[in-house]
Design a protein around this motif. Structure first.
Motif, PDB file in Angstrom:
ATOM      1  N   SER A 149       0.963  -1.122   0.067  1.00  0.00           N
ATOM      2  CA  SER A 149      -0.015  -0.070   0.142  1.00  0.00           C
ATOM      3  C   SER A 149       0.821   1.257  -0.015  1.00  0.00           C
ATOM      4  O   SER A 149       0.561   2.153  -0.726  1.00  0.00           O
ATOM      5  N   TYR A 150       1.973   1.262   0.759  1.00  0.00           N
ATOM      6  CA  TYR A 150       3.038   2.338   0.808  1.00  0.00           C
ATOM      7  C   TYR A 150       3.394   2.769  -0.650  1.00  0.00           C
ATOM      8  O   TYR A 150       3.563   3.608  -0.722  1.00  0.00           O
ATOM      9  N   TYR A 151       3.862   1.667  -1.095  1.00  0.00           N
ATOM     10  CA  TYR A 151       4.219   1.665  -2.592  1.00  0.00           C
ATOM     11  C   TYR A 151       3.476   2.799  -3.293  1.00  0.00           C
ATOM     12  O   TYR A 151       3.887   3.658  -4.144  1.00  0.00           O
ATOM     13  N   TRP A 152       2.003   2.372  -3.488  1.00  0.00           N
ATOM     14  CA  TRP A 152       1.295   2.875  -4.284  1.00  0.00           C
ATOM     15  C   TRP A 152       0.878   4.366  -3.866  1.00  0.00           C
ATOM     16  O   TRP A 152       0.871   5.308  -4.653  1.00  0.00           O
ATOM     17  N   VAL A 153       0.880   4.595  -2.419  1.00  0.00           N
ATOM     18  CA  VAL A 153       0.679   5.760  -1.797  1.00  0.00           C
ATOM     19  C   VAL A 153       1.979   6.648  -2.492  1.00  0.00           C
ATOM     20  O   VAL A 153       1.835   7.841  -2.751  1.00  0.00           O
ATOM     21  N   HIS A 154       3.104   6.253  -2.401  1.00  0.00           N
ATOM     22  CA  HIS A 154       4.340   6.901  -2.576  1.00  0.00           C
ATOM     23  C   HIS A 154       4.528   7.295  -4.177  1.00  0.00           C
ATOM     24  O   HIS A 154       4.778   8.331  -4.523  1.00  0.00           O
ATOM     25  N   ARG A 155       3.988   6.284  -4.888  1.00  0.00           N
ATOM     26  CA  ARG A 155       4.045   6.529  -6.255  1.00  0.00           C
ATOM     27  C   ARG A 155       2.947   7.604  -6.746  1.00  0.00           C
ATOM     28  O   ARG A 155       3.449   8.454  -7.756  1.00  0.00           O
ATOM     29  N   PHE A 156       2.060   7.481  -6.525  1.00  0.00           N
ATOM     30  CA  PHE A 156       0.765   8.675  -6.341  1.00  0.00           C
ATOM     31  C   PHE A 156       1.520   9.935  -5.979  1.00  0.00           C
ATOM     32  O   PHE A 156       1.458  11.034  -6.487  1.00  0.00           O
ATOM     33  N   GLY A 157       2.226   9.807  -4.938  1.00  0.00           N
ATOM     34  CA  GLY A 157       2.859  11.055  -4.454  1.00  0.00           C
ATOM     35  C   GLY A 157       3.842  11.463  -5.326  1.00  0.00           C
ATOM     36  O   GLY A 157       4.307  12.886  -4.975  1.00  0.00           O
ATOM     37  N   HIS A 158       4.297  10.974  -6.249  1.00  0.00           N
ATOM     38  CA  HIS A 158       5.357  11.535  -7.434  1.00  0.00           C
ATOM     39  C   HIS A 158       4.581  11.873  -8.605  1.00  0.00           C
ATOM     40  O   HIS A 158       5.222  12.532  -9.579  1.00  0.00           O
ATOM     41  N   ARG A 159       3.191  11.087  -8.746  1.00  0.00           N
ATOM     42  CA  ARG A 159       2.760  11.188 -10.419  1.00  0.00           C
ATOM     43  C   ARG A 159       1.462  12.068 -10.203  1.00  0.00           C
ATOM     44  O   ARG A 159       0.959  12.253 -11.252  1.00  0.00           O
ATOM     45  N   VAL A 160       0.947  12.403  -9.010  1.00  0.00           N
ATOM     46  CA  VAL A 160      -0.303  13.416  -9.012  1.00  0.00           C
ATOM     47  C   VAL A 160       0.401  14.647  -8.191  1.00  0.00           C
ATOM     48  O   VAL A 160       0.516  14.351  -6.899  1.00  0.00           O
ATOM     49  N   ARG A 161      -0.096  15.734  -8.774  1.00  0.00           N
ATOM     50  CA  ARG A 161       0.592  16.708  -8.193  1.00  0.00           C
ATOM     51  C   ARG A 161      -0.195  17.174  -6.906  1.00  0.00           C
ATOM     52  O   ARG A 161       0.666  17.467  -5.919  1.00  0.00           O
ATOM     53  N   TRP A 162      -1.245  17.027  -6.652  1.00  0.00           N
ATOM     54  CA  TRP A 162      -1.932  17.134  -5.390  1.00  0.00           C
ATOM     55  C   TRP A 162      -1.278  16.623  -4.273  1.00  0.00           C
ATOM     56  O   TRP A 162      -1.325  16.995  -3.348  1.00  0.00           O
ATOM     57  N   VAL A 163      -0.988  15.384  -4.599  1.00  0.00           N
ATOM     58  CA  VAL A 163      -0.325  14.432  -3.495  1.00  0.00           C
ATOM     59  C   VAL A 163       1.113  14.874  -3.507  1.00  0.00           C
ATOM     60  O   VAL A 163       1.807  14.989  -2.484  1.00  0.00           O
ATOM     61  N   TRP A 164       1.875  15.124  -4.557  1.00  0.00           N
ATOM     62  CA  TRP A 164       3.190  15.613  -4.575  1.00  0.00           C
ATOM     63  C   TRP A 164       3.253  16.796  -3.591  1.00  0.00           C
ATOM     64  O   TRP A 164       4.377  17.029  -3.050  1.00  0.00           O
ATOM     65  N   ALA A 165       2.130  17.670  -3.445  1.00  0.00           N
ATOM     66  CA  ALA A 165       2.515  19.109  -2.829  1.00  0.00           C
ATOM     67  C   ALA A 165       2.703  18.595  -1.218  1.00  0.00           C
ATOM     68  O   ALA A 165       3.190  19.637  -0.562  1.00  0.00           O
ATOM     69  N   SER A 166       2.206  17.593  -0.868  1.00  0.00           N
ATOM     70  CA  SER A 166       2.296  17.310   0.546  1.00  0.00           C
ATOM     71  C   SER A 166       3.665  16.446   0.577  1.00  0.00           C
ATOM     72  O   SER A 166       4.547  16.831   1.681  1.00  0.00           O
ATOM     73  N   HIS A 167       4.083  15.645  -0.425  1.00  0.00           N
ATOM     74  CA  HIS A 167       5.390  14.971  -0.328  1.00  0.00           C
ATOM     75  C   HIS A 167       6.851  15.604  -0.678  1.00  0.00           C
ATOM     76  O   HIS A 167       7.817  15.239  -0.344  1.00  0.00           O
ATOM     77  N   VAL A 168       6.384  16.763  -1.330  1.00  0.00           N
ATOM     78  CA  VAL A 168       7.550  17.391  -1.924  1.00  0.00           C
ATOM     79  C   VAL A 168       8.656  17.894  -0.816  1.00  0.00           C
ATOM     80  O   VAL A 168       9.808  17.970  -1.177  1.00  0.00           O
ATOM     81  N   ASN A 169       8.230  18.236   0.140  1.00  0.00           N
ATOM     82  CA  ASN A 169       9.084  18.704   1.237  1.00  0.00           C
ATOM     83  C   ASN A 169      10.065  17.717   1.366  1.00  0.00           C
ATOM     84  O   ASN A 169      11.362  18.100   1.991  1.00  0.00           O
ATOM     85  N   HIS A 170       9.811  16.501   1.649  1.00  0.00           N
ATOM     86  CA  HIS A 170      10.615  15.550   1.739  1.00  0.00           C
ATOM     87  C   HIS A 170      11.652  15.331   0.798  1.00  0.00           C
ATOM     88  O   HIS A 170      12.959  14.892   1.132  1.00  0.00           O
ATOM     89  N   HIS A 171      11.673  15.990  -0.245  1.00  0.00           N
ATOM     90  CA  HIS A 171      12.900  15.672  -1.493  1.00  0.00           C
ATOM     91  C   HIS A 171      13.217  17.154  -1.474  1.00  0.00           C
ATOM     92  O   HIS A 171      14.114  17.428  -2.390  1.00  0.00           O
ATOM     93  N   SER A 172      12.976  18.232  -0.714  1.00  0.00           N
ATOM     94  CA  SER A 172      13.617  19.480  -0.830  1.00  0.00           C
ATOM     95  C   SER A 172      14.953  19.714  -0.433  1.00  0.00           C
ATOM     96  O   SER A 172      15.442  20.828  -0.639  1.00  0.00           O
ATOM     97  N   SER A 173      15.638  18.931   0.397  1.00  0.00           N
ATOM     98  CA  SER A 173      16.915  18.876   0.839  1.00  0.00           C
ATOM     99  C   SER A 173      17.787  18.617  -0.254  1.00  0.00           C
ATOM    100  O   SER A 173      17.732  17.631  -0.811  1.00  0.00           O
ATOM    101  N   GLN A 174      19.077  19.536  -0.387  1.00  0.00           N
ATOM    102  CA  GLN A 174      19.958  19.128  -1.306  1.00  0.00           C
ATOM    103  C   GLN A 174      21.271  18.257  -0.714  1.00  0.00           C
ATOM    104  O   GLN A 174      22.159  18.243  -1.242  1.00  0.00           O
ATOM    105  N   HIS A 175      20.888  17.897   0.586  1.00  0.00           N
ATOM    106  CA  HIS A 175      21.636  16.819   1.406  1.00  0.00           C
ATOM    107  C   HIS A 175      21.096  15.728   1.364  1.00  0.00           C
ATOM    108  O   HIS A 175      19.917  15.553   1.508  1.00  0.00           O
TER     109      HIS A 175
END
Length: 327
Positions: A96-122
């Protein structure tokens, strides 16, 4: 069937381990001079984001739990709490997490919540704590509903979800290289997850696994870490700020700005919410597919290598045009 089942709050129990591991990693990097980098402002931003995630869970956690308990009361199934049932729940929850995470990168509404986790350059253990404040509003908890309806108690589902998060903590590091081949073949590892945090074209939108990397291999989203393409961490367009408020909400602001543009059709407004990040009605931006295709057109010798398509020159524009016909 019983409603009164409790499991330990394993994430809170793990906090001392998180702190000790971060300190150990920092000391290793400081004295060995390798294994990643720490930047004070970046690490503090990640810690603040982690604290905000805990606070949002306290404020809004009742929404998901209330939904789960409602489903629990209507399902005719109760699988109990034996060790084997907990183990099965853990595996299915990871799917289930795999699909939640995949939607988090493929649906912008969900990406808006997940993007902060990818915002570090470290990429270090504090990055694991850079978590969302707005996950409830993506409604992705609905992907866990089948587990409840199958007879897994809500408290168990939340328990295994916590175990999943604990597992993912240690893979946010550069101090660990590749692990034994048999382990890398089945489990998510620092090597696999470093790729997921890369902004390199070949590393965009891959390795969504939480615990078991087999899901990515099964669904065609696995890309290995390549020595010749060192991972560059962060977003395609980095934020350039350590302000936690901007980190937490910048993509939501971007969505609403796009949706409220004058002259758009209702379909285009919906697409700004539901299409992949980077979609635009006038093709002025690029989704990950477009970025990959353009990269291959500039480096044709890399076509078909891991994470990159066999697209000819001009395929990027065809992809964007196809996106316009969705929804």
């Amino acid at each position: 069937m019983t409603d009164m089942i409790s499991f330990p709050d394993v994430v809170n129990w793990a906090v001392p381990f998180f702190i000790a591991a971060i300190l150990a990693e920092l000391l290793w990097i400081t004295f060995k001079g390798r294994g990643g980098r720490y930047e004070t402002r970046d690490a503090l931003t990640s810690l603040v984001m982690g604290a905000g995630n805990v606070a949002s869970g306290i404020l809004f956690g009742f929404i998901a739990y209330g939904l789960f308990m409602l489903l629990w009361r209507i399902t005719p199934f109760d699988l109990g709490t034996s060790l084997w049932i907990v183990a099965l729940c853990f595996v299915l929850d990871d799917l289930s997490y795999y699909w939640v995470h995949r939607f988090g990168h493929r649906v912008r509404w969900v990406w808006a919540s997940h993007v902060n986790h990818h915002s570090s350059q470290h990429y270090n253990l504090t990055t694991a704590l850079r978590q969302t404040w707005t996950g409830t509003f993506t409604f992705m908890m609905i992907l866990r509903a089948p587990l409840i309806l199958l007879g897994f108690h809500p408290a168990m589902v939340l328990f295994v979800g916590g175990m999943n998060l604990i597992y993912q903590f240690w893979i946010h590091t550069e101090t660990i290289g590749r692990l034994p081949r048999w382990f890398e073949a089945v489990m998510n590892t620092p090597s696999h997850h470093r790729v997921h945090h890369g902004r390199n074209p070949r590393y965009l939108d891959c390795n969504y696994a939480g615990v078991f990397i087999i899901w990515d291999k099964l669904f065609g989203t696995f890309v290995p870490e390549l020595d010749e393409d060192k991972v560059d961490y962060g977003l395609v367009h980095n934020l350039g700020t350590f302000n936690p408020l901007r980190v937490a909400f910048h993509e939501w602001v971007g969505i609403f700005r796009d949706v409220l543009q004058p002259g758009l059709s209702w379909r285009e407004r919906a697409q700004y919410c539901l299409m992949p990040p980077g979609w635009s009605h006038d093709n002025s931006r690029g989704t990950s597919e477009v970025i990959k295709a353009r990269y291959v057109s500039q480096h044709p010798e890399l076509a078909g290598t891991p994470g990159l398509p066999h697209n000819p020159i001009g395929q990027a524009e065809k992809i964007n045009a196809a996106h316009k016909n969705v929804i």
